[in-house]
Design a protein around this motif. Sequence first.
Motif, mmCIF file in Angstrom:
data_model
loop_
_atom_site.group_PDB
_atom_site.id
_atom_site.type_symbol
_atom_site.label_atom_id
_atom_site.label_comp_id
_atom_site.label_asym_id
_atom_site.label_seq_id
_atom_site.Cartn_x
_atom_site.Cartn_y
_atom_site.Cartn_z
ATOM 1 N N ALA A 16 56.999 17.446 36.769
ATOM 2 C CA ALA A 16 57.373 17.914 38.317
ATOM 3 C C ALA A 16 58.177 19.431 36.900
ATOM 4 O O ALA A 16 57.897 19.923 38.370
ATOM 5 N N VAL A 17 58.190 19.704 36.051
ATOM 6 C CA VAL A 17 58.752 20.685 34.958
ATOM 7 C C VAL A 17 57.685 21.302 35.137
ATOM 8 O O VAL A 17 58.017 22.957 36.031
ATOM 9 N N MET A 18 56.776 20.759 34.829
ATOM 10 C CA MET A 18 55.685 22.469 35.176
ATOM 11 C C MET A 18 55.444 22.914 36.257
ATOM 12 O O MET A 18 54.864 24.374 36.940
ATOM 13 N N ASN A 19 55.614 22.415 37.390
ATOM 14 C CA ASN A 19 55.623 22.152 38.556
ATOM 15 C C ASN A 19 56.212 23.754 39.104
ATOM 16 O O ASN A 19 56.100 24.800 39.401
ATOM 17 N N TRP A 20 57.877 22.669 38.784
ATOM 18 C CA TRP A 20 58.654 23.655 38.897
ATOM 19 C C TRP A 20 59.084 24.545 38.015
ATOM 20 O O TRP A 20 59.302 26.579 38.387
ATOM 21 N N LEU A 21 58.627 24.941 36.727
ATOM 22 C CA LEU A 21 58.337 26.815 36.391
ATOM 23 C C LEU A 21 57.659 27.200 36.926
ATOM 24 O O LEU A 21 57.341 28.703 36.049
ATOM 25 N N GLU A 29 66.976 32.027 32.103
ATOM 26 C CA GLU A 29 67.694 31.171 32.700
ATOM 27 C C GLU A 29 67.320 30.239 34.023
ATOM 28 O O GLU A 29 67.230 28.948 34.029
ATOM 29 N N GLU A 30 66.005 29.815 34.254
ATOM 30 C CA GLU A 30 65.328 29.865 35.143
ATOM 31 C C GLU A 30 65.307 28.236 34.079
ATOM 32 O O GLU A 30 64.836 26.737 34.748
ATOM 33 N N ILE A 31 64.580 28.541 32.696
ATOM 34 C CA ILE A 31 64.163 27.996 32.199
ATOM 35 C C ILE A 31 65.205 27.203 31.948
ATOM 36 O O ILE A 31 64.882 25.538 31.917
ATOM 37 N N ARG A 32 66.147 27.461 31.580
ATOM 38 C CA ARG A 32 67.497 26.168 30.908
ATOM 39 C C ARG A 32 67.892 25.475 32.586
ATOM 40 O O ARG A 32 68.349 24.596 31.987
ATOM 41 N N ARG A 33 68.287 26.486 33.702
ATOM 42 C CA ARG A 33 68.491 25.681 34.838
ATOM 43 C C ARG A 33 67.208 24.529 35.166
ATOM 44 O O ARG A 33 68.141 23.251 35.443
ATOM 45 N N VAL A 34 66.075 24.796 34.607
ATOM 46 C CA VAL A 34 64.919 23.278 35.177
ATOM 47 C C VAL A 34 65.320 22.041 33.905
ATOM 48 O O VAL A 34 64.761 21.228 34.339
ATOM 49 N N VAL A 35 65.656 22.270 32.610
ATOM 50 C CA VAL A 35 65.809 21.848 32.093
ATOM 51 C C VAL A 35 66.720 20.638 31.681
ATOM 52 O O VAL A 35 66.560 19.894 32.049
ATOM 53 N N ALA A 36 67.973 21.683 32.611
ATOM 54 C CA ALA A 36 68.927 20.395 32.965
ATOM 55 C C ALA A 36 68.802 19.515 33.806
ATOM 56 O O ALA A 36 68.749 18.749 34.677
ATOM 57 N N LEU A 37 68.070 20.013 35.299
ATOM 58 C CA LEU A 37 66.819 19.788 35.888
ATOM 59 C C LEU A 37 66.243 18.221 35.674
ATOM 60 O O LEU A 37 66.241 17.429 36.639
ATOM 61 N N ALA A 38 65.272 18.841 34.854
ATOM 62 C CA ALA A 38 64.946 17.393 34.177
ATOM 63 C C ALA A 38 65.802 16.206 33.713
ATOM 64 O O ALA A 38 65.278 15.046 33.751
ATOM 65 N N ASP A 39 66.235 16.846 32.580
ATOM 66 C CA ASP A 39 67.428 16.162 32.094
ATOM 67 C C ASP A 39 68.202 14.460 33.818
ATOM 68 O O ASP A 39 68.222 13.501 33.662
ATOM 69 N N ARG A 40 68.428 15.973 34.547
ATOM 70 C CA ARG A 40 69.443 14.784 35.423
ATOM 71 C C ARG A 40 68.584 14.593 36.193
ATOM 72 O O ARG A 40 68.778 13.341 37.162
ATOM 73 N N ALA A 41 67.137 14.758 36.172
ATOM 74 C CA ALA A 41 66.285 13.707 37.219
ATOM 75 C C ALA A 41 65.407 12.548 36.573
ATOM 76 O O ALA A 41 65.530 11.506 37.382
ATOM 77 N N GLY A 42 65.413 12.548 34.973
ATOM 78 C CA GLY A 42 65.049 11.582 34.821
ATOM 79 C C GLY A 42 66.124 10.608 34.538
ATOM 80 O O GLY A 42 66.148 9.567 34.960
ATOM 81 N N GLN A 43 67.181 11.210 34.860
ATOM 82 C CA GLN A 43 68.817 10.293 34.682
ATOM 83 C C GLN A 43 68.855 9.390 35.793
ATOM 84 O O GLN A 43 68.987 8.017 35.960
#
Length: 181
Positions: A16-21, A29-43
């Motif tokens: 999913a992260v690969m697709n988002w990026l 900033e986008e990378i930081r946002r996507v990494v935070a999104l990855a943590d939330r999505a996984g949680q």
Amino acid sequence: MRDSTTDTVDYIVTVAVMNWLINAGWDTEEIRRVVALADRAGQGICDHYTAGQAKTYDREIPRIEYRWRPVYEVMLEPAVRQIFTPGQGQVDTTAVIDRLSRLHDCLQHLIPMCERSPEWETSESQKLATQMSETLQSTLERMGAPVGSDRTVEAWTRDLIPPTSKPVADAVGDDHTNGRS
């Protein structure tokens, strides 16, 4: 706690992260946002999975404290990159179908238990899982691959990474958060 559930979620979230990026861009900033999104999505997926287990087995299941650990082997694998950047290089259709099928299997492993969670139907996690599953299914059908299989759908674990790929994880490290464990 790291187990087959968190490894499976890491695998799904990495794709999913690969697709988002690719869709969002690669600035810091986008990378930081996507990494935070990855943590939330996984949680979210882990929370619904354990809620489904608690309901199924009628007992308290400890919450999984999830932190996304990228599966670098997946990110660097040419067959997976081809899914997101078609037309760049030669396509190994068999490898692409294998990776898509494996990801579809991972979702099919997690979704039935997540569906038992009372809040699953209205969650962002459900939207992500459903969208990924539908996209994978239509892509596999378009490629002429059978969708679904007679094999047992199991969790994906890092033990399934080919030995030739394992040095990638060792070289990069286990965590995307620079020292957070």
